[in-house]
Design a protein around this motif. Structure first.
Motif, mmCIF file in Angstrom:
data_model
loop_
_atom_site.group_PDB
_atom_site.id
_atom_site.type_symbol
_atom_site.label_atom_id
_atom_site.label_comp_id
_atom_site.label_asym_id
_atom_site.label_seq_id
_atom_site.Cartn_x
_atom_site.Cartn_y
_atom_site.Cartn_z
ATOM 1 N N THR A 204 0.779 -1.236 -0.045
ATOM 2 C CA THR A 204 -0.030 -0.274 -0.123
ATOM 3 C C THR A 204 1.182 1.051 0.097
ATOM 4 N N THR A 205 0.656 1.729 -1.091
ATOM 5 C CA THR A 205 1.573 3.320 -1.040
ATOM 6 C C THR A 205 0.474 4.415 -0.962
ATOM 7 N N GLU A 206 0.950 5.562 -0.256
ATOM 8 C CA GLU A 206 0.379 6.856 -0.274
ATOM 9 C C GLU A 206 1.369 7.744 -0.412
ATOM 10 N N GLU A 207 0.639 9.010 -1.251
ATOM 11 C CA GLU A 207 1.279 10.352 -1.713
ATOM 12 C C GLU A 207 0.695 11.238 -1.871
ATOM 13 N N ASP A 208 1.147 12.615 -1.427
ATOM 14 C CA ASP A 208 0.473 13.948 -2.055
ATOM 15 C C ASP A 208 1.242 14.310 -3.274
#
Length: 264
Positions: A204-208
């Motif tokens: 799972t990856t998250e980024e702005d």
């Protein structure tokens, strides 16, 4: 209903009549009892046959996005540091042809839309905006074959890709992929991992990010690296220029990415 149950029920039907004995009254009604008994046995036997046919008459030729599949027990999942090598040793997924991918694309799109209705029933209706198949470039793997689907949810976008790494396949660790994403895409990318069963990995990856309209977006991606050597990505982000927080959670994306119906 299994074979032993059918045998037991049939045997019970055959033996269901009481013993005749030697009671004179019973002798008088013996013929009538035999007729009734024969009729009951035939009816019971017919019922067992119908039940047996119903038990094996599975619609194996049905297709489409609404095909019901009995859920299998989910594989064991445990937190991970992303060090498990993927694909698993000795596993080599079959390379689909362009014709096979093109034929499979509408079925995958239908499955994606059906799953979105299940995992996100309270969100706005989805509208398909893109459907592609063929060969695609990537980070790790650097090349893959598969199908990409994009759905507009009204203010946000969900994309799903079903891939097979293109041959020759180079094994890697998910944490290596995370490092490449930070270097090539966004240094602020965060990554979480979970080992699935004996050969799979969830990442799972998250980024702005900032889109082309200079609007800040939050993007979440769940990748199911499967034990069979294929993998599925499910991503959600705001629509260009909108910037609202997408309503789908990482758990909902996980349900989408791990759907066994999403295969090439």
């Amino acid at each position: 209903m299994n074979e032993q149950v059918l045998i037991d029920e049939f045997t019970a039907a055959v033996r269901g009549g009481p013993p005749l004995g030697f009671d004179p009254d019973e002798v008088v009604t013996r013929v009538a009892r035999r007729r009734r008994h024969r009729r009951n046995v035939l009816l019971a036997g017919a019922g067992v046959v119908v039940a047996a046919l119903a038990a094996v008459a599975v619609p194996v030729t049905r297709g489409g996005s609404d095909t019901s599949v009995a859920p299998a027990a989910p594989p064991r999942t445990s937190p991970s540091t992303g060090e498990r090598l993927w694909p698993p040793a000795g596993v080599e997924a079959v390379q689909p042809t362009d014709a096979q991918l093109s034929a499979r694309a509408p079925e995958i799109a239908g499955r994606v839309e059906a799953m979105l209705r299940k995992v996100a029933p309270r969100t706005d209706g989805f509208r398909r905006t893109d459907q592609r198949s063929g060969r695609f470039a990537g980070v790790l793997p650097t090349s893959q074959r598969g199908v990409q689907i994009m759905e507009d949810g009204g203010g946000y976008v969900v994309s799903v890709a079903v891939y097979v790494p293109a041959a020759p396949v180079m094994r890697f660790q998910p944490r290596q992929l995370c490092a490449e994403l930070k270097q090539q895409v966004n240094p602020a990318t965060t990554c979480r991992y979970a080992d699935v069963g004996t050969g799979g990995v969830l990442m799972t990856t998250e980024e702005d990010t900032v889109d082309r309209a200079n609007t800040k977006q939050h993007r979440v991606t769940v990748t199911d690296f499967r034990a069979d050597g294929t993998y599925v990505l499910a991503t959600v982000s705001g629509s260009t220029g909108v910037g609202a927080t997408p309503p789908l959670t990482a758990d909902q994306l996980t349900s989408l990415a791990t759907d066994p119906g999403l295969t090439v």
